[in-house]
Design a protein around this motif. Structure first.
Motif, PDB file in Angstrom:
ATOM      1  N   LYS A 132     -17.546  41.026  -5.167  1.00 16.74           N
ATOM      2  CA  LYS A 132     -18.995  41.037  -4.964  1.00 16.74           C
ATOM      3  C   LYS A 132     -19.641  42.213  -5.676  1.00 16.74           C
ATOM      4  CE  LYS A 132     -18.611  38.838  -0.473  1.00 16.74           C
ATOM      5  NZ  LYS A 132     -18.693  39.066   0.979  1.00 16.74           N
ATOM      6  N   SER A 133     -18.865  43.289  -5.846  1.00 15.75           N
ATOM      7  CA  SER A 133     -19.373  44.485  -6.529  1.00 15.75           C
ATOM      8  C   SER A 133     -19.091  44.458  -8.025  1.00 15.75           C
ATOM      9  CB  SER A 133     -18.742  45.731  -5.918  1.00 15.75           C
ATOM     10  OG  SER A 133     -19.069  45.837  -4.562  1.00 15.75           O
ATOM     11  N   MET A 134     -18.608  43.309  -8.507  1.00 13.21           N
ATOM     12  CA  MET A 134     -18.328  43.111  -9.934  1.00 13.21           C
ATOM     13  C   MET A 134     -17.261  44.064 -10.488  1.00 13.21           C
ATOM     14  SD  MET A 134     -20.328  40.583 -10.478  1.00 13.21           S
ATOM     15  CE  MET A 134     -20.296  40.404 -12.245  1.00 13.21           C
ATOM     16  N   VAL A 135     -16.238  44.347  -9.688  1.00 14.47           N
ATOM     17  CA  VAL A 135     -15.128  45.195 -10.115  1.00 14.47           C
ATOM     18  C   VAL A 135     -14.155  44.347 -10.917  1.00 14.47           C
ATOM     19  CG1 VAL A 135     -13.238  46.663  -9.325  1.00 14.47           C
ATOM     20  CG2 VAL A 135     -15.401  46.658  -8.094  1.00 14.47           C
ATOM     21  N   LYS A 136     -13.639  44.903 -12.002  1.00 13.39           N
ATOM     22  CA  LYS A 136     -12.695  44.173 -12.854  1.00 13.39           C
ATOM     23  C   LYS A 136     -11.358  43.998 -12.142  1.00 13.39           C
ATOM     24  CE  LYS A 136     -14.739  45.722 -17.141  1.00 13.39           C
ATOM     25  NZ  LYS A 136     -14.529  46.386 -18.417  1.00 13.39           N
ATOM     26  N   PRO A 137     -10.652  42.892 -12.440  1.00 16.26           N
ATOM     27  CA  PRO A 137      -9.376  42.612 -11.766  1.00 16.26           C
ATOM     28  C   PRO A 137      -8.351  43.735 -11.899  1.00 16.26           C
ATOM     29  CG  PRO A 137     -10.106  40.675 -12.936  1.00 16.26           C
ATOM     30  CD  PRO A 137     -11.046  41.781 -13.304  1.00 16.26           C
ATOM     31  N   ARG A 138      -8.280  44.376 -13.042  1.00 17.87           N
ATOM     32  CA  ARG A 138      -7.278  45.446 -13.192  1.00 17.87           C
ATOM     33  C   ARG A 138      -7.591  46.619 -12.281  1.00 17.87           C
ATOM     34  NH1 ARG A 138      -9.718  46.188 -18.738  1.00 17.87           N
ATOM     35  NH2 ARG A 138     -11.178  47.897 -18.468  1.00 17.87           N
ATOM     36  N   ASN A 139      -8.882  46.867 -12.027  1.00 12.16           N
ATOM     37  CA  ASN A 139      -9.259  47.942 -11.116  1.00 12.16           C
ATOM     38  C   ASN A 139      -9.010  47.547  -9.659  1.00 12.16           C
ATOM     39  OD1 ASN A 139     -10.022  49.530 -13.271  1.00 12.16           O
ATOM     40  ND2 ASN A 139     -12.134  48.838 -13.202  1.00 12.16           N
ATOM     41  N   ILE A 140      -9.139  46.274  -9.360  1.00 15.12           N
ATOM     42  CA  ILE A 140      -8.807  45.786  -8.025  1.00 15.12           C
ATOM     43  C   ILE A 140      -7.324  45.996  -7.764  1.00 15.12           C
ATOM     44  CG2 ILE A 140      -8.655  43.738  -6.560  1.00 15.12           C
ATOM     45  CD1 ILE A 140     -11.165  42.678  -7.988  1.00 15.12           C
ATOM     46  N   LEU A 141      -6.506  45.644  -8.753  1.00 16.88           N
ATOM     47  CA  LEU A 141      -5.058  45.813  -8.621  1.00 16.88           C
ATOM     48  C   LEU A 141      -4.699  47.283  -8.431  1.00 16.88           C
ATOM     49  CD1 LEU A 141      -2.228  44.571  -8.664  1.00 16.88           C
ATOM     50  CD2 LEU A 141      -2.256  44.817 -11.142  1.00 16.88           C
ATOM     51  N   LEU A 142      -5.315  48.164  -9.198  1.00 21.57           N
ATOM     52  CA  LEU A 142      -5.041  49.595  -9.058  1.00 21.57           C
ATOM     53  C   LEU A 142      -5.416  50.092  -7.664  1.00 21.57           C
ATOM     54  CD1 LEU A 142      -6.239  50.946 -12.522  1.00 21.57           C
ATOM     55  CD2 LEU A 142      -3.907  50.823 -11.666  1.00 21.57           C
ATOM     56  N   THR A 143      -6.518  49.625  -7.144  1.00 22.12           N
ATOM     57  CA  THR A 143      -6.950  50.027  -5.805  1.00 22.12           C
ATOM     58  C   THR A 143      -5.957  49.568  -4.749  1.00 22.12           C
ATOM     59  OG1 THR A 143      -9.259  49.921  -6.477  1.00 22.12           O
ATOM     60  CG2 THR A 143      -8.812  49.862  -4.116  1.00 22.12           C
ATOM     61  N   LEU A 144      -5.493  48.325  -4.859  1.00 19.53           N
ATOM     62  CA  LEU A 144      -4.516  47.819  -3.898  1.00 19.53           C
ATOM     63  C   LEU A 144      -3.216  48.611  -3.955  1.00 19.53           C
ATOM     64  CD1 LEU A 144      -4.952  43.945  -4.222  1.00 19.53           C
ATOM     65  CD2 LEU A 144      -5.826  45.456  -2.428  1.00 19.53           C
ATOM     66  N   LYS A 145      -2.792  48.958  -5.155  1.00 19.76           N
ATOM     67  CA  LYS A 145      -1.547  49.712  -5.310  1.00 19.76           C
ATOM     68  C   LYS A 145      -1.699  51.160  -4.830  1.00 19.76           C
ATOM     69  CE  LYS A 145       0.730  46.903  -8.695  1.00 19.76           C
ATOM     70  NZ  LYS A 145       2.057  46.659  -8.228  1.00 19.76           N
ATOM     71  N   GLU A 146      -2.900  51.725  -4.928  1.00 17.34           N
ATOM     72  CA  GLU A 146      -3.134  53.072  -4.412  1.00 17.34           C
ATOM     73  C   GLU A 146      -3.048  53.098  -2.888  1.00 17.34           C
ATOM     74  OE1 GLU A 146      -6.900  54.381  -5.879  1.00 17.34           O
ATOM     75  OE2 GLU A 146      -6.132  54.770  -7.890  1.00 17.34           O
ATOM     76  N   HIS A 147      -3.513  52.038  -2.243  1.00 15.44           N
ATOM     77  CA  HIS A 147      -3.495  51.988  -0.789  1.00 15.44           C
ATOM     78  C   HIS A 147      -2.123  51.646  -0.230  1.00 15.44           C
ATOM     79  CE1 HIS A 147      -7.900  51.743  -1.308  1.00 15.44           C
ATOM     80  NE2 HIS A 147      -7.878  52.432  -0.184  1.00 15.44           N
ATOM     81  N   ASN A 148      -1.303  50.972  -1.015  1.00 15.96           N
ATOM     82  CA  ASN A 148       0.028  50.581  -0.561  1.00 15.96           C
ATOM     83  C   ASN A 148       1.030  50.843  -1.683  1.00 15.96           C
ATOM     84  OD1 ASN A 148       2.285  49.447   0.536  1.00 15.96           O
ATOM     85  ND2 ASN A 148       1.470  47.385   0.730  1.00 15.96           N
TER      86      ASN A 148
END
Length: 72
Positions: free
Chosen positions: A27-43
């Motif tokens: 919804k915030s127009m974040v690119k998929p690679r940045n979404i993946l990086l965020t998920l990996k940072e949290h876990n």
């Protein structure tokens, strides 16, 4: 026994919370690679791949589509 589970569909399966994060970031127009990086940072133990992010995005978009009802 395998030492790494990278690439296995079950090991990289997205949790319900991760799917919510993906939807919010989309919804915030974040690119998929940045979404993946965020998920990996949290876990740190996450085996999620970019393909699973794309699949989750597609599933979310498909669920948001509303088909018009025919009034015959």
């Amino acid at each position: 026994m395998e030492k790494s589970f990278v690439g296995y569909s079950y090991a990289g399966q997205l949790t319900k919370d991760e799917k919510i994060v993906i939807a919010d970031m989309m919804k915030s127009m974040v690119k998929p690679r940045n979404i993946l990086l965020t998920l990996k940072e949290h876990n740190d133990n996450s085996y999620t791949t970019i393909k699973q992010i794309y699949n989750a995005r597609h599933a979310y978009r498909s669920s948001m589509r509303v088909t018009p009802k025919c009034n015959n």
